[in-house]
Design a protein around this motif. Sequence first.
Motif, PDB file in Angstrom:
ATOM      1  N   HIS A   1       0.860  -1.185   0.000  1.00 38.35           N
ATOM      2  CA  HIS A   1       0.000   0.000   0.000  1.00 38.35           C
ATOM      3  C   HIS A   1       0.900   1.240   0.000  1.00 38.35           C
ATOM      4  CE1 HIS A   1      -2.992   2.952   1.245  1.00 38.35           C
ATOM      5  NE2 HIS A   1      -3.949   2.040   1.107  1.00 38.35           N
ATOM      6  N   PRO A   2       0.582   2.268  -0.820  1.00 38.36           N
ATOM      7  CA  PRO A   2       1.434   3.467  -0.873  1.00 38.36           C
ATOM      8  C   PRO A   2       1.713   4.108   0.485  1.00 38.36           C
ATOM      9  CG  PRO A   2      -0.118   3.504  -2.690  1.00 38.36           C
ATOM     10  CD  PRO A   2      -0.494   2.323  -1.831  1.00 38.36           C
ATOM     11  N   VAL A   3       0.749   4.047   1.420  1.00 39.28           N
ATOM     12  CA  VAL A   3       0.977   4.621   2.749  1.00 39.28           C
ATOM     13  C   VAL A   3       2.138   3.911   3.447  1.00 39.28           C
ATOM     14  CG1 VAL A   3      -0.002   4.866   5.073  1.00 39.28           C
ATOM     15  CG2 VAL A   3      -1.353   5.521   3.083  1.00 39.28           C
ATOM     16  N   ASN A   4       2.207   2.580   3.295  1.00 36.64           N
ATOM     17  CA  ASN A   4       3.306   1.830   3.900  1.00 36.64           C
ATOM     18  C   ASN A   4       4.618   2.046   3.144  1.00 36.64           C
ATOM     19  OD1 ASN A   4       1.936   0.788   6.092  1.00 36.64           O
ATOM     20  ND2 ASN A   4       1.336  -1.099   5.063  1.00 36.64           N
ATOM     21  N   ILE A   5       4.544   2.166   1.821  1.00 39.51           N
ATOM     22  CA  ILE A   5       5.760   2.434   1.043  1.00 39.51           C
ATOM     23  C   ILE A   5       6.293   3.824   1.368  1.00 39.51           C
ATOM     24  CG2 ILE A   5       6.677   2.726  -1.301  1.00 39.51           C
ATOM     25  CD1 ILE A   5       4.757   0.561  -2.227  1.00 39.51           C
ATOM     26  N   ALA A   6       5.398   4.778   1.647  1.00 40.00           N
ATOM     27  CA  ALA A   6       5.825   6.128   2.028  1.00 40.00           C
ATOM     28  C   ALA A   6       6.637   6.093   3.315  1.00 40.00           C
ATOM     29  CB  ALA A   6       4.606   7.042   2.189  1.00 40.00           C
ATOM     30  N   TYR A   7       6.321   5.140   4.202  1.00 39.08           N
ATOM     31  CA  TYR A   7       7.133   4.993   5.420  1.00 39.08           C
ATOM     32  C   TYR A   7       8.551   4.566   5.056  1.00 39.08           C
ATOM     33  CZ  TYR A   7       9.247   2.826   9.468  1.00 39.08           C
ATOM     34  OH  TYR A   7      10.146   2.476  10.445  1.00 39.08           O
ATOM     35  N   GLU A   8       8.682   3.638   4.107  1.00 42.09           N
ATOM     36  CA  GLU A   8      10.015   3.211   3.670  1.00 42.09           C
ATOM     37  C   GLU A   8      10.780   4.393   3.070  1.00 42.09           C
ATOM     38  OE1 GLU A   8      10.399  -1.030   2.084  1.00 42.09           O
ATOM     39  OE2 GLU A   8       8.392  -0.496   1.426  1.00 42.09           O
ATOM     40  N   ALA A   9      10.071   5.232   2.305  1.00 42.05           N
ATOM     41  CA  ALA A   9      10.707   6.397   1.709  1.00 42.05           C
ATOM     42  C   ALA A   9      11.187   7.369   2.780  1.00 42.05           C
ATOM     43  CB  ALA A   9       9.735   7.098   0.755  1.00 42.05           C
ATOM     44  N   ALA A  10      10.415   7.499   3.856  1.00 44.47           N
ATOM     45  CA  ALA A  10      10.777   8.419   4.932  1.00 44.47           C
ATOM     46  C   ALA A  10      11.982   7.931   5.724  1.00 44.47           C
ATOM     47  CB  ALA A  10       9.582   8.619   5.868  1.00 44.47           C
ATOM     48  N   THR A  11      12.229   6.620   5.691  1.00 47.52           N
ATOM     49  CA  THR A  11      13.336   6.046   6.465  1.00 47.52           C
ATOM     50  C   THR A  11      14.368   5.386   5.548  1.00 47.52           C
ATOM     51  OG1 THR A  11      12.054   4.004   6.760  1.00 47.52           O
ATOM     52  CG2 THR A  11      11.905   5.652   8.511  1.00 47.52           C
ATOM     53  N   ALA A  12      14.502   5.907   4.326  1.00 46.47           N
ATOM     54  CA  ALA A  12      15.437   5.315   3.357  1.00 46.47           C
ATOM     55  C   ALA A  12      16.868   5.325   3.884  1.00 46.47           C
ATOM     56  CB  ALA A  12      15.352   6.054   2.024  1.00 46.47           C
ATOM     57  N   ASP A  13      17.226   6.375   4.647  1.00 44.11           N
ATOM     58  CA  ASP A  13      18.590   6.459   5.180  1.00 44.11           C
ATOM     59  C   ASP A  13      18.833   5.426   6.273  1.00 44.11           C
ATOM     60  OD1 ASP A  13      16.765   7.842   6.797  1.00 44.11           O
ATOM     61  OD2 ASP A  13      18.337   9.086   7.685  1.00 44.11           O
ATOM     62  N   LEU A  14      17.730   4.943   6.911  1.00 44.78           N
ATOM     63  CA  LEU A  14      17.841   3.892   7.922  1.00 44.78           C
ATOM     64  C   LEU A  14      17.723   2.500   7.315  1.00 44.78           C
ATOM     65  CD1 LEU A  14      15.600   5.455  10.730  1.00 44.78           C
ATOM     66  CD2 LEU A  14      18.089   5.390  10.660  1.00 44.78           C
ATOM     67  N   LYS A  15      17.420   2.460   5.999  1.00 42.77           N
ATOM     68  CA  LYS A  15      17.272   1.195   5.259  1.00 42.77           C
ATOM     69  C   LYS A  15      16.135   0.335   5.815  1.00 42.77           C
ATOM     70  CE  LYS A  15      22.079   0.993   3.692  1.00 42.77           C
ATOM     71  NZ  LYS A  15      22.436   2.344   4.104  1.00 42.77           N
ATOM     72  N   ASP A  16      15.053   0.981   6.263  1.00 41.53           N
ATOM     73  CA  ASP A  16      13.881   0.239   6.719  1.00 41.53           C
ATOM     74  C   ASP A  16      13.145  -0.375   5.531  1.00 41.53           C
ATOM     75  OD1 ASP A  16      14.424   0.841   9.303  1.00 41.53           O
ATOM     76  OD2 ASP A  16      12.769   2.227   9.611  1.00 41.53           O
ATOM     77  N   VAL A  17      12.736  -1.621   5.684  1.00 40.33           N
ATOM     78  CA  VAL A  17      12.002  -2.338   4.639  1.00 40.33           C
ATOM     79  C   VAL A  17      10.790  -2.994   5.283  1.00 40.33           C
ATOM     80  CG1 VAL A  17      12.090  -4.174   2.907  1.00 40.33           C
ATOM     81  CG2 VAL A  17      14.133  -2.808   3.347  1.00 40.33           C
ATOM     82  N   ASN A  18       9.613  -2.774   4.710  1.00 39.46           N
ATOM     83  CA  ASN A  18       8.400  -3.396   5.224  1.00 39.46           C
ATOM     84  C   ASN A  18       8.380  -4.884   4.881  1.00 39.46           C
ATOM     85  OD1 ASN A  18       7.509  -0.910   6.150  1.00 39.46           O
ATOM     86  ND2 ASN A  18       6.357  -0.464   4.297  1.00 39.46           N
TER      87      ASN A  18
END
Length: 502
Positions: free
Chosen positions: A218-235
Amino acid sequence: MKIGFSAEKYIEEQSKYIRERISHASGERLYLEFGGKLVHDKHAARVLPGFDENAKVKLLQRLKDEAEIIICIYAGDITTSKTRHDFGITYDLEVLRLIDNFRRYDLQINSVVVTRYEDAPAVNMFINKLERRGIRTYKHFFTKGYPTDVDTIVSDEGYGANSYIEVTKPLVVVTGPGGGSGKLATCLSQLYHDYRRGIRANYAKFETFPIWNLPLKHPVNIAYEAATADLKDVNQIDSYHLEAYGVPAVNYNRDMEVFPVVRRIIEKITGEALYQSPTDMGVNRAGFGITDDEVCREAACQEIIRRYLIAKVDYKKGKISESSLERSELLMKEVGMEVEDRPVVLPAREYAEQKRECDSRYENVVVMAMEMPDGKIITGRSSRRMVAAAAVLLNSIKYLAGLPDGMLLITKQVFDAMQKMKDEVLRSDRSSLTCEEVLIALTVSGTQNPAAEYAARKLAELRGCKAHCTAILSDQDEQVLQSLGIDVTCDPEYVTTNLYTN
């Protein structure tokens, strides 16, 4: 401005669920880790239109007689001057801002913890600043044995080496300026010390993203990954939750990776198996507040583009790695979006190109475009009088006020006087007025010009509007636009080739 989320329903659901968690907690105290932003959660407000950015702190206000707050900050974020993009301030300053905000809501601040402490001048200066203002400050070090040697972690050499934070309330909220602040380690360290003192305590996590009951992609969850790209968070799908309950739930890699260790640590400390999955640990009812899924999907896609544009500028400034930039781009491609899908990008670029083609004097022109609440795109360009951001502010409020585009809100005399002050007295490198200076000039003009006063009142209507600039904004201009609530992005180009003044 479409609404896709009910803030009222969310606060009702979340507060009810937290109270249930507190009442069901087997112990005298609950350590509640707050993920994301506790105050001014602008990311949530952008991807869930209708979300109250202060919903979490308002919820805590209902529990203020039972709660106290510990704020964590990772020492490395102080030494690297890590920045919170929503406000353009570093994490150490964000801690100070958080303390002030919590006090406004009459919430009790227990202390600040510097996690993974290192003996660095910037870190020590930060600690001194807090202590000399009467804020209790603790140093916690890297936990010996972490993450594999649980016996060492849960011992005097591990958590026992940390100073115990004296708490008195049944609910202890542990928060920080951003991800990776050391909130979980602080909670578990306190849990260990409490049990050593014969105090039964428990742990839970207040989380907003990813939203466990939305689809993984879901784009809302992917937006979280985008917000934490520097932390390398992956759903990821929470495999522990699926195995335990047969129900799919979304979580993210850091929680998934650390869960087996966290579960073993909690069991060793408490002697109980409290949780079967990372999702079990969370208190997250955000998904139940969504009232229009399509509106939230669209808003989340815009946020993913925004994050990519910010990443490009941060990479240009040397703040992030190339891999973080590439990750941001991949996430944008994953939702099928391009930079040009942000409605203000093309109008800004096209107007700048048009000016350059028609007159060589505009070779270095900078343009900003802003989308009005009704969808109208307003542009402004840089000139010897003012920067592009200031020009678009004036043009936008004239549009909202229904005033002619050619009307002068600020007189030539005011401009000349302010520019003379910058040139001859302040010895500024640039005579063009900044956003702040133009707003001051507008206010002064409003004392003599009713049209200027009326237009100035329209500035409040710009909150939530999107804007894009064809060059990197100065820190001052970016701060003013953010204070006005304008969601601004830039192309990764500097105004000049100068290194210092840029």
